[in-house]
Scaffold this active site. Sequence first.
Site, short mmCIF file in Angstrom:
data_model
loop_
_atom_site.label_atom_id
_atom_site.label_comp_id
_atom_site.label_asym_id
_atom_site.label_seq_id
_atom_site.Cartn_x
_atom_site.Cartn_y
_atom_site.Cartn_z
N ASP A 366 16.13 -7.60 13.78
CA ASP A 366 14.91 -7.78 12.99
C ASP A 366 13.87 -6.75 13.45
OD1 ASP A 366 13.38 -9.99 11.18
OD2 ASP A 366 12.03 -9.14 12.70
N GLU A 409 13.67 -7.39 6.35
CA GLU A 409 13.78 -6.39 7.41
C GLU A 409 14.85 -6.75 8.43
OE1 GLU A 409 10.31 -9.17 8.54
OE2 GLU A 409 11.25 -8.35 6.75
#
Length: 492
Positions: A366, A409
């Site tokens: 992440d 993301e």
Amino acid sequence: MATSRILVADDDEAVLESVTWLLQENGYDVVPANGGTACLEQLEKKSPDLLLLDILMPDADGCQLLERIKGEERWRDLPVLMLSAQPPEEASVRSLGLGAADFIRKPYRPKELLARVQAQLRMGALLRSTRAALLRSEEQLHRAQQDADSRRKLVDILHEVTGDLSVSELFHLLVRRAARALGVSHCSVVLARPGDAHATVVAAFENPGLQQLVVQLDRYPELKAALESGQPVLVEDLDTHELYEGVRHVWGIEGIEIPIRSVIALPFSIDRGQYGVFLVRRTRDQERFGPADLEFAQAVITAAVAVIQRAQMVESTMADNARLEQLAQTDPLTQLLNRRALTERITAEMERALRYDSTLALLMIDLDHFKRVNDTYGHLVGDDVLRDVAQLLSDTIRGSDIVARYGGEEFLVLLPETDDAGAESFADRIRAAVEEHQFASDSLGGEPLRLTASVGVAVYPAARIESVEDLFARADAALYRAKADGRNRVRM
């Protein structure tokens, strides 16, 4: 362009009203449905382009409803965006495994919701257009097959032809069979367009090894005449035919002796604007061509062209199938595998690890504070960064590893035959690569961005990991610890 229709199903009136208002303000045709029963009723009536579905509703379990929707052929390609206040390990993994296109946590962020809605609508539209094109190709292929079957009854030239032959292979096969059927020693396929100065010989019976020979059309008046008129050309004798008056003069000056006496040039056109000429010739020691030979040659070549068209449609259909399969498995922004495709690969790798007493690791990556990039520079820069990360991960992994975009993301890397120590080391290498990388964007005029990443690692086999969902949940929990411990670090 027609307005996209979005069906929003949620039992929370406040959420339903706010999502409906947000989407309508951004130009979408919104159909609200208060609960699961109303959702099914509206699906029957409205045929939406996208469904936003709450996971928990009093009258329906959202995941069960999703499974029912995806189980019906008519709704198979409908993208479904799941909404839930549950943590991801309880909701997202299960819903994505049942066929959901994406997952958004409540309370939602308007910009994120709109971005994901736009992405799924684009994907849905692309899937529909590709399937429609594929259906048209299959219908055309069926008609071409019927036509080819009827023509094969007229001329027995196609016995060797199978659906596995490419168009190039067919050209070589057809000149062999046509030459034998017509009793000639010279038979060629020449590709060119009317008005071209040059042509390409793609197959020749008299020279099987010939490939892509370029010739000047001025030297072959029968080819030029056939292309320009679109009509067959019969030359019984090159020594007397008016077409060759100028060329015979050149032959005399250059001292060229031509062994050919008779010629038939049959123009043809096939799909995708391809034009050419079947050129059959007899030498001076053979009988000259006559009108009966021309008629028979036309029947042979007409059948041959039908087979070439069929082969082109087979190639086109196979290419469309491959593109559709690629589209179904690929994230449109980064061109990495999507979660659905990765889930299938993880299942196979887990079975393989058990079979061969091996291990595999899953990394959940992440980007830290990625929201600041979108909020500061805009989503175009954010998309550039995500593409850069995808390329960075692809360049870092081994040939046997698999990288995918998990959503937003978040990225996933699957490492077969990797134990705890190897996985942790590899994860830290990825973390360091992201930290050291300068992310550039054309929108910033070359100004670099710096980012960091947190990585959660799960290794299989391990206690209480029995399924793909368990493996995802373990990696996600490790990622949560990496974030909680300060980010830019690896946790297992």
